[in-house]
Design an enzyme around this catalytic site. Structure first.
Site, short mmCIF file in Angstrom:
data_model
loop_
_atom_site.label_atom_id
_atom_site.label_comp_id
_atom_site.label_asym_id
_atom_site.label_seq_id
_atom_site.Cartn_x
_atom_site.Cartn_y
_atom_site.Cartn_z
N GLY A 154 6.51 6.27 -2.42
CA GLY A 154 6.16 6.31 -1.00
C GLY A 154 6.30 4.96 -0.32
O GLY A 154 7.04 4.81 0.66
N LYS A 191 -1.52 -1.56 -8.34
CA LYS A 191 -2.33 -1.56 -9.56
C LYS A 191 -1.57 -1.20 -10.83
O LYS A 191 -0.70 -0.35 -10.81
CB LYS A 191 -3.46 -0.55 -9.40
CG LYS A 191 -4.46 -0.97 -8.34
CD LYS A 191 -5.55 0.06 -8.25
CE LYS A 191 -6.71 -0.46 -7.40
NZ LYS A 191 -7.76 0.54 -7.31
N ARG A 198 12.67 15.94 5.86
CA ARG A 198 12.71 16.87 4.71
C ARG A 198 13.48 18.14 5.05
O ARG A 198 14.15 18.71 4.18
CB ARG A 198 11.29 17.24 4.29
CG ARG A 198 10.66 16.15 3.45
CD ARG A 198 9.34 16.60 2.87
NE ARG A 198 8.99 15.74 1.75
CZ ARG A 198 7.77 15.59 1.28
NH1 ARG A 198 6.75 16.25 1.82
NH2 ARG A 198 7.53 14.82 0.25
N GLY A 208 5.69 11.78 -6.11
CA GLY A 208 5.10 12.06 -7.42
C GLY A 208 6.10 12.53 -8.46
O GLY A 208 6.03 12.13 -9.63
P1 ADP Z 1 4.69 3.15 -4.26
O1 ADP Z 1 3.98 3.97 -3.19
O2 ADP Z 1 6.09 2.80 -3.83
O3 ADP Z 1 4.63 3.76 -5.62
P2 ADP Z 1 2.36 1.50 -4.64
O4 ADP Z 1 1.54 2.46 -3.87
O5 ADP Z 1 2.13 1.38 -6.09
O6 ADP Z 1 3.93 1.73 -4.34
O7 ADP Z 1 2.12 0.02 -4.08
C1 ADP Z 1 2.26 -0.34 -2.74
C2 ADP Z 1 1.11 -1.19 -2.27
O8 ADP Z 1 0.91 -2.35 -3.07
C3 ADP Z 1 1.34 -1.69 -0.87
O9 ADP Z 1 0.34 -1.18 -0.03
C4 ADP Z 1 1.24 -3.21 -0.99
O10 ADP Z 1 0.57 -3.83 0.10
C5 ADP Z 1 0.43 -3.37 -2.25
N1 ADP Z 1 0.61 -4.71 -2.82
C6 ADP Z 1 1.73 -5.24 -3.33
N2 ADP Z 1 1.53 -6.50 -3.74
C7 ADP Z 1 0.24 -6.79 -3.49
C8 ADP Z 1 -0.59 -7.94 -3.70
N3 ADP Z 1 -0.09 -9.07 -4.26
N4 ADP Z 1 -1.88 -7.87 -3.33
C9 ADP Z 1 -2.36 -6.75 -2.77
N5 ADP Z 1 -1.65 -5.64 -2.55
C10 ADP Z 1 -0.35 -5.65 -2.91
#
Ligand code: ADP
Ligand code: MG
Length: 392
Positions: A350, A193, A36, A373
């Site tokens: 992230g 989710k 950063r 965010g």
């Molecule tokens: P970002 O931080 O890029 O916005 P998220 O935090 O929404 O992404 O999602 C990342 C997480 O989703 C990872 O920890 C990954 O392991 C989890 N993940 C992705 N696919 C699955 C799955 N089929 N079952 C469980 N966890 C999952």
């Protein structure tokens, strides 16, 4: 875009208040990852070159309006000086007299703004106090722009204001990806989710031509279609919402691409025994941990007709092999098309950034946002107060 850039400002002999994000990881008083800090170097050094005196404004961690010695920005000063290649004057307590003593070309850093409750409450009085220290305001902290704080919002209205190099780069990339993109546009949304990405999905179905849904959230969409997803991560209370998103996509003419085949396993651990099955046939004692090869092929085919890709969220549980396969393969296709000049590819989030670095494609993407965010809120179509304040 209605904001001014650094080159539009007269900085000669001016004290320049620069909002930066140097909220870096620190262990035992030492910066462990200076990424950063590196990203603000062009802005700070260009201000010095233009004859200005940069006074850096930043936050560190969450002291919640109180002085917390362990959260002092002083511990960042050695790394900051090293990356800038200049000494940095650290100013805490009563800024006024110390700031007036700064000579031309010196670089100063003020103590953690969040030690003052006025920072997070966007207090006009605190912003006025900051404004009295400078002649010009530069915001180079896109990653803090989703928060209306004194140093990101109120202050921007009190002085001639502009975007720093990093902020301008980030806004330019986002504009190219979703503001005014070359079409067709594909979005890939994955991750754990649906519930954390509702606004995102709702905004994207109105703006993109193809929406790939992957990761754990795809399981919720499969469940919404009456498919048994076994022991997969899925939000069964969100199936109505998932159906609404599908209807909205239909109305908007956005093609939704859900996994066609999936990788399932009984255990969630490295090199667990896994198999590829039709997405409609997840065994009831197994969980879906990745998209399958046919799904990747479909994504690749749709992507080959697209000019722009925006990506948030991995397609599978990428932290653990072999469940990183679909994410890696889709990333490789996007990287290849970006290298050949056919695709503008922008990604952020992230875990997405980690996944793309792990896939070895980070250099090939058009732009990878580290803004977390702020990137998500921007993708959700929200107005970022720190950006809006620069535009007025
Ligand atoms: P970002 O931080 O890029 O916005 P998220 O935090 O929404 O992404 O999602 C990342 C997480 O989703 C990872 O920890 C990954 O392991 C989890 N993940 C992705 N696919 C699955 C799955 N089929 N079952 C469980 N966890 C999952
Ligand atoms: Mg995450």
């Amino acid at each position: 875009m209605a904001w001014k850039a650094l080159d539009d400002m007269d900085l000669k002999g001016k004290r320049v208040l620069v909002r930066v994000d140097i909220n870096v990881p620190v262990e035992g008083g030492r910066v462990t990852d200076p990424t950063r800090i590196r990203r603000i170097v062009p802005t700070v050094n260009d201000i010095v070159k233009a004859g200005g005196t940069p006074i850096l404004l930043a936050h560190f961690d969450r002291p919640k309006g109180k002085v917390v010695p362990g959260m002092s920005l002083e511990q960042v000063v050695p790394a900051l000086s090293q990356e800038l290649g200049r000494d940095v004057v650290f100013i805490d307590g009563d800024y006024g007299s110390r700031v007036s003593a700064l000579g031309e070309g010196e670089v100063a850093l003020l103590e953690n703004l969040r030690f003052n409750p006025g920072e997070e409450s966007n207090d006009k009085g605190f912003a006025e106090r900051l404004a009295s220290l400078g002649d010009v305001y530069v915001n180079d902290a896109f990653s803090a722009a989703h928060r209306a704080h004194a140093s990101t919002e109120a202050l921007a209205h009190l002085l001639p204001a502009c975007a720093g190099r990093l902020m301008a780069e980030e806004l330019g990339a986002l504009e190219k990806a979703l503001g005014n993109p070359e079409r067709p546009v594909m979005a890939i949304v994955g991750g754990a989710k649906v519930s954390t990405k509702l606004d995102l999905l709702g905004n994207l179905v109105r703006k993109v031509n193809h929406l790939v849904i992957g990761g754990g959230m795809a399981n919720t969409f499969l469940a919404a279609q009456g498919i048994d997803v076994g022991k997969s991560l899925a939000e069964h209370d969100m199936t109505d919402t998932a159906r609404e998103i599908l209807d909205k996509a239909d109305e908007a003419g956005c093609e939704i691409i859900l996994p066609h085949d999936v990788v399932v396993a009984r255990e969630f651990k490295a090199d667990a025994e896994s198999e590829v099955v039709d997405a409609k046939k997840c065994p009831s004692d197994a969980m879906i941990l990745d998209a399958g090869p046919e799904s990747v092929e479909r994504i690749g085919k749709a992507m080959s007709g697209c000019r722009t890709l925006i990506w948030n969220g991995p397609l599978g549980a990428f932290e653990i092999q072999p469940f990183d396969a679909a994410t890696n393969a889709a990333a490789a296709i996007a990287a290849e098309r970006t290298r050949s000049g056919e695709l503008v590819s922008v990604a952020g989030g992230g875990d997405t950034v980690s996944a793309l670095i792990k896939a070895g494609v980070a250099e090939d993407f058009t732009y990878i946002s580290s803004a977390g965010g702020a990137f998500l809120e921007w993708m959700e179509g929200k107005t970022l107060p720190g950006v809006a304040a620069l535009e007025s």
